[in-house]
Write a protein that holds these residues in place. Structure first.
Motif, PDB file in Angstrom:
ATOM      1  N   MET A   1       0.814  -1.215   0.000  1.00  0.00           N
ATOM      2  CA  MET A   1       0.000   0.000   0.000  1.00  0.00           C
ATOM      3  C   MET A   1       0.849   1.268   0.000  1.00  0.00           C
ATOM      4  O   MET A   1       0.866   2.042   0.955  1.00  0.00           O
ATOM      5  CB  MET A   1      -0.949  -0.021   1.205  1.00  0.00           C
ATOM      6  CG  MET A   1      -1.893  -1.204   1.183  1.00  0.00           C
ATOM      7  SD  MET A   1      -2.913  -1.311   2.692  1.00  0.00           S
ATOM      8  CE  MET A   1      -3.887  -2.779   2.332  1.00  0.00           C
ATOM      9  N   HIS A   2       1.563   1.502  -1.120  1.00  0.00           N
ATOM     10  CA  HIS A   2       2.388   2.701  -1.248  1.00  0.00           C
ATOM     11  C   HIS A   2       1.554   3.959  -1.462  1.00  0.00           C
ATOM     12  O   HIS A   2       2.013   5.074  -1.205  1.00  0.00           O
ATOM     13  CB  HIS A   2       3.363   2.548  -2.413  1.00  0.00           C
ATOM     14  CG  HIS A   2       4.440   1.535  -2.174  1.00  0.00           C
ATOM     15  ND1 HIS A   2       5.544   1.790  -1.402  1.00  0.00           N
ATOM     16  CD2 HIS A   2       4.563   0.250  -2.599  1.00  0.00           C
ATOM     17  CE1 HIS A   2       6.329   0.722  -1.376  1.00  0.00           C
ATOM     18  NE2 HIS A   2       5.738  -0.229  -2.081  1.00  0.00           N
TER      19      HIS A   2
ATOM     20  N   THR B   1       5.779   1.603   6.769  1.00  0.00           N
ATOM     21  CA  THR B   1       6.335   2.755   7.478  1.00  0.00           C
ATOM     22  C   THR B   1       5.318   3.401   8.408  1.00  0.00           C
ATOM     23  O   THR B   1       4.145   3.563   8.049  1.00  0.00           O
ATOM     24  CB  THR B   1       6.834   3.809   6.484  1.00  0.00           C
ATOM     25  OG1 THR B   1       5.810   4.078   5.509  1.00  0.00           O
ATOM     26  CG2 THR B   1       8.089   3.361   5.784  1.00  0.00           C
ATOM     27  N   PRO B   2       5.755   3.763   9.607  1.00  0.00           N
ATOM     28  CA  PRO B   2       4.853   4.454  10.527  1.00  0.00           C
ATOM     29  C   PRO B   2       4.325   5.767   9.947  1.00  0.00           C
ATOM     30  O   PRO B   2       3.168   6.124  10.179  1.00  0.00           O
ATOM     31  CB  PRO B   2       5.729   4.699  11.757  1.00  0.00           C
ATOM     32  CG  PRO B   2       6.769   3.628  11.693  1.00  0.00           C
ATOM     33  CD  PRO B   2       7.049   3.441  10.233  1.00  0.00           C
ATOM     34  N   ASP B   3       5.152   6.470   9.214  1.00  0.00           N
ATOM     35  CA  ASP B   3       4.741   7.760   8.655  1.00  0.00           C
ATOM     36  C   ASP B   3       4.056   7.578   7.306  1.00  0.00           C
ATOM     37  O   ASP B   3       4.501   6.803   6.453  1.00  0.00           O
ATOM     38  CB  ASP B   3       5.960   8.667   8.488  1.00  0.00           C
ATOM     39  CG  ASP B   3       6.605   9.022   9.821  1.00  0.00           C
ATOM     40  OD1 ASP B   3       5.907   9.562  10.693  1.00  0.00           O
ATOM     41  OD2 ASP B   3       7.812   8.721   9.988  1.00  0.00           O
ATOM     42  N   ILE B   4       2.964   8.306   7.117  1.00  0.00           N
ATOM     43  CA  ILE B   4       2.271   8.347   5.827  1.00  0.00           C
ATOM     44  C   ILE B   4       3.139   9.121   4.837  1.00  0.00           C
ATOM     45  O   ILE B   4       3.642  10.199   5.150  1.00  0.00           O
ATOM     46  CB  ILE B   4       0.889   9.015   5.966  1.00  0.00           C
ATOM     47  CG1 ILE B   4       0.025   8.270   7.001  1.00  0.00           C
ATOM     48  CG2 ILE B   4       0.186   9.087   4.618  1.00  0.00           C
ATOM     49  CD1 ILE B   4      -0.440   6.915   6.570  1.00  0.00           C
ATOM     50  N   ASN B   5       3.316   8.566   3.615  1.00  0.00           N
ATOM     51  CA  ASN B   5       4.151   9.241   2.627  1.00  0.00           C
ATOM     52  C   ASN B   5       3.366  10.290   1.845  1.00  0.00           C
ATOM     53  O   ASN B   5       2.175  10.534   2.095  1.00  0.00           O
ATOM     54  CB  ASN B   5       4.818   8.222   1.691  1.00  0.00           C
ATOM     55  CG  ASN B   5       3.799   7.447   0.840  1.00  0.00           C
ATOM     56  OD1 ASN B   5       2.691   7.914   0.580  1.00  0.00           O
ATOM     57  ND2 ASN B   5       4.194   6.265   0.407  1.00  0.00           N
ATOM     58  N   GLU B   6       4.028  10.908   0.865  1.00  0.00           N
ATOM     59  CA  GLU B   6       3.407  11.994   0.104  1.00  0.00           C
ATOM     60  C   GLU B   6       2.262  11.522  -0.784  1.00  0.00           C
ATOM     61  O   GLU B   6       1.463  12.322  -1.276  1.00  0.00           O
ATOM     62  CB  GLU B   6       4.461  12.700  -0.759  1.00  0.00           C
ATOM     63  CG  GLU B   6       5.098  11.852  -1.846  1.00  0.00           C
ATOM     64  CD  GLU B   6       6.283  11.043  -1.355  1.00  0.00           C
ATOM     65  OE1 GLU B   6       7.034  10.520  -2.205  1.00  0.00           O
ATOM     66  OE2 GLU B   6       6.458  10.931  -0.120  1.00  0.00           O
TER      67      GLU B   6
ATOM     68  N   GLY C   1       0.221   6.945   1.370  1.00  0.00           N
ATOM     69  CA  GLY C   1       0.416   5.521   1.581  1.00  0.00           C
ATOM     70  C   GLY C   1       1.522   5.261   2.589  1.00  0.00           C
ATOM     71  O   GLY C   1       2.050   6.181   3.225  1.00  0.00           O
ATOM     72  N   ARG C   2       1.862   3.997   2.734  1.00  0.00           N
ATOM     73  CA  ARG C   2       2.956   3.594   3.618  1.00  0.00           C
ATOM     74  C   ARG C   2       3.915   2.703   2.821  1.00  0.00           C
ATOM     75  O   ARG C   2       3.490   1.872   2.013  1.00  0.00           O
ATOM     76  CB  ARG C   2       2.430   2.830   4.837  1.00  0.00           C
ATOM     77  CG  ARG C   2       1.487   3.626   5.757  1.00  0.00           C
ATOM     78  CD  ARG C   2       1.189   2.810   7.013  1.00  0.00           C
ATOM     79  NE  ARG C   2       0.121   3.353   7.829  1.00  0.00           N
ATOM     80  CZ  ARG C   2       0.276   4.248   8.812  1.00  0.00           C
ATOM     81  NH1 ARG C   2       1.489   4.734   9.060  1.00  0.00           N
ATOM     82  NH2 ARG C   2      -0.753   4.666   9.529  1.00  0.00           N
ATOM     83  N   ASP C   3       5.214   2.846   3.074  1.00  0.00           N
ATOM     84  CA  ASP C   3       6.235   2.111   2.334  1.00  0.00           C
ATOM     85  C   ASP C   3       6.724   0.900   3.142  1.00  0.00           C
ATOM     86  O   ASP C   3       6.223   0.613   4.220  1.00  0.00           O
ATOM     87  CB  ASP C   3       7.384   3.054   1.978  1.00  0.00           C
ATOM     88  CG  ASP C   3       6.919   4.225   1.125  1.00  0.00           C
ATOM     89  OD1 ASP C   3       6.133   3.996   0.188  1.00  0.00           O
ATOM     90  OD2 ASP C   3       7.318   5.374   1.414  1.00  0.00           O
ATOM     91  N   HIS C   4       7.694   0.171   2.589  1.00  0.00           N
ATOM     92  CA  HIS C   4       8.204  -1.049   3.228  1.00  0.00           C
ATOM     93  C   HIS C   4       8.899  -0.724   4.552  1.00  0.00           C
ATOM     94  O   HIS C   4       9.623   0.258   4.657  1.00  0.00           O
ATOM     95  CB  HIS C   4       9.203  -1.749   2.311  1.00  0.00           C
ATOM     96  CG  HIS C   4       8.643  -2.142   0.984  1.00  0.00           C
ATOM     97  ND1 HIS C   4       9.383  -2.811   0.030  1.00  0.00           N
ATOM     98  CD2 HIS C   4       7.407  -1.967   0.443  1.00  0.00           C
ATOM     99  CE1 HIS C   4       8.632  -3.029  -1.026  1.00  0.00           C
ATOM    100  NE2 HIS C   4       7.437  -2.515  -0.813  1.00  0.00           N
ATOM    101  N   TYR C   5       8.700  -1.624   5.546  1.00  0.00           N
ATOM    102  CA  TYR C   5       9.290  -1.348   6.857  1.00  0.00           C
ATOM    103  C   TYR C   5       9.518  -2.655   7.616  1.00  0.00           C
ATOM    104  O   TYR C   5       8.619  -3.161   8.312  1.00  0.00           O
ATOM    105  CB  TYR C   5       8.368  -0.435   7.665  1.00  0.00           C
ATOM    106  CG  TYR C   5       9.081   0.300   8.782  1.00  0.00           C
ATOM    107  CD1 TYR C   5       9.898   1.390   8.518  1.00  0.00           C
ATOM    108  CD2 TYR C   5       8.943  -0.113  10.106  1.00  0.00           C
ATOM    109  CE1 TYR C   5      10.553   2.070   9.542  1.00  0.00           C
ATOM    110  CE2 TYR C   5       9.584   0.552  11.129  1.00  0.00           C
ATOM    111  CZ  TYR C   5      10.392   1.646  10.844  1.00  0.00           C
ATOM    112  OH  TYR C   5      11.048   2.313  11.857  1.00  0.00           O
ATOM    113  N   PRO C   6      10.733  -3.237   7.549  1.00  0.00           N
ATOM    114  CA  PRO C   6      10.997  -4.504   8.232  1.00  0.00           C
ATOM    115  C   PRO C   6      11.455  -4.369   9.678  1.00  0.00           C
ATOM    116  O   PRO C   6      11.552  -5.381  10.378  1.00  0.00           O
ATOM    117  CB  PRO C   6      12.123  -5.109   7.380  1.00  0.00           C
ATOM    118  CG  PRO C   6      12.871  -3.910   6.880  1.00  0.00           C
ATOM    119  CD  PRO C   6      11.831  -2.834   6.647  1.00  0.00           C
TER     120      PRO C   6
END
Length: 408
Positions: free
Chosen positions: A273-274, A319-324, A327-332
């Protein structure tokens, strides 16, 4: 060999039933495992922990507020309205961590416990279980993948590979004779007549396995157990309770473990979900919420929950932070998995991320620990070393530590 069988006998089965290599002799099983079967719900793409099982209230909250559950002190993401009524059946691990944020590598690791390498293919849990415990049923496969699952046996013989089902509604396709019974028997007789001299001359394990393939194919074709793959045997209310797509895969998983299949994986895509995570969660997240809650309800109704462990996982978090792109990016670095049934604690949270969901704050669990814990729940000897054909040592979960706190 499969094409030979189809041409000669008028039958076709999936490659997971190929017996071109003899299966390994079962080794003694481990002790302490209560799970006779496992259903692994795999959220392909990277499930957002903050929007599902590890909600936050600060700057990383997302689009929906956390919601309360039927267990005091446990909250879930705002999209998990049905699972909020199931918290008393769950053990939630909020301290998972992985070394990779790439899809293929993370997916491989969450199925095998090992890094992806070009020199060897590692077994998945269904194959490990069949290696140690043997077949779980005389005619049905011991493990099945529904959707785009990992259907390979790793370095084990191909006979230990899961049977792949692409569509739960279609079930096990091409598993019925394409000719009449009389013609089928006639062709089988001719095949046996042609093969007798060859089998007598070449008494090798490979030739015996070839013969066993036909025997097992016929056994499957004539077995009433094939009905386990047929969702039309369920009433309309039950099918509707599970929802569509992924939900029907969960229903098929329940039918299969009820019939004697030991390990079933059901894959749900759509978690990468980018962009527009809110809309994506409304679709994909709520679909999981419906299916997961229906599965737990149904397993309890049928008396299977105590002996069936349901596990939900993903290759990493987001990612905890919502991107521009909203969405949210990959976060392992930290993410969540969920366990239910099969002897695990109920209404329990293991470990924690920090207040914003950025780091593991307590009781870190690695992917290797995760795989080893599932194996231990199944009663597998997770510390026992198994040598691959190339002479290299391996264990279930690559020597991961069993998270014993999860078990009741």
């Amino acid at each position: 060999m499969l094409r030979t069988a189809q041409a000669a006998l008028g039958v076709s089965v999936l490659s997971g039933l190929d017996k071109s290599f003899a299966a390994a002799e079962p080794a003694p099983a481990g002790t302490g495992g209560k799970a006779k079967a496992v259903i692994y719900l795999y959220m392909a793409g990277g499930m957002s922990h903050i929007d599902t099982f590890d909600p936050k209230t600060g700057v990383t909250k997302g689009y929906k507020d956390p919601i309360g559950t039927n267990v005091s002190g446990i909250q879930l993401g705002g999209y998990m309205t049905k699972m909020s009524k199931m918290a008393d059946k769950l053990s939630i691990v909020r301290s998972m961590t992985s070394k990779t944020g790439a899809h293929q590598e993370g997916n491989y690791m969450m199925h095998t416990g090992y890094d992806r390498r070009g020199t060897i293919l590692h077994p998945t849990l269904g194959s490990w279980a069949q290696h140690f415990k043997g077949r779980s049923h005389p005619s049905l496969p011991s493990s099945v993948t529904i959707g785009a699952g990992s259907a390979n046996a790793g370095f084990f013989p191909t006979a230990l590979a899961p049977v792949p089902i692409s569509s739960p509604q279609d079930g096990l396709q091409y598993a019925k004779p394409t000719v009449g019974e009389d013609m089928f028997k006639k062709r089988l007789s001719l095949v046996n007549e042609f093969d007798t001299a060859f089998r007598d001359k070449f008494r090798s394990p490979e030739v015996r396995a070839y013969t066993e393939f036909y025997d097992e194919t016929i056994n499957l074709l004539t077995s009433k157990d094939l009905e386990a793959f047929d969702l039309t045997k369920e009433d309309a209310a039950t099918r509707q309770m599970y929802g569509n797509g992924f939900g029907q895969g969960c229903l098929l998983a329940r039918r299969l473990v009820q019939s004697g299949v030991r390990f079933v994986e059901v894959t749900a895509g759509g978690w990468d979900m980018h962009t527009q995570v809110d809309g994506a969660m409304e679709r994909t997240g709520k679909g999981m919420d419906t299916a997961f809650s229906a599965l737990l309800t149904d397993l309890q109704r049928t008396g299977l929950l105590d002996s069936t462990m349901v596990v939900l996982g993903s290759e990493f978090g987001r990612t905890p932070d919502i991107n521009e792109n909203n969405g949210r990016d990959h976060y392992p670095k930290v993410f969540s998995t969920v366990f239910a049934g099969g002897g695990v604690k109920a209404g329990y949270v293991h470990g924690a991320s920090d207040k914003d969901g950025r780091e593991v704050a307590d009781k870190q669990v690695t992917v290797q620990d995760f795989i080893a814990t599932i194996g231990a729940a199944m009663g597998l000897p997770v510390s026992e070393v198994v040598m691959s054909p190339s002479g290299r040592p391996f264990t279930v979960g690559d020597r991961g530590k069993v998270v014993s706190e999860l078990f009741a």
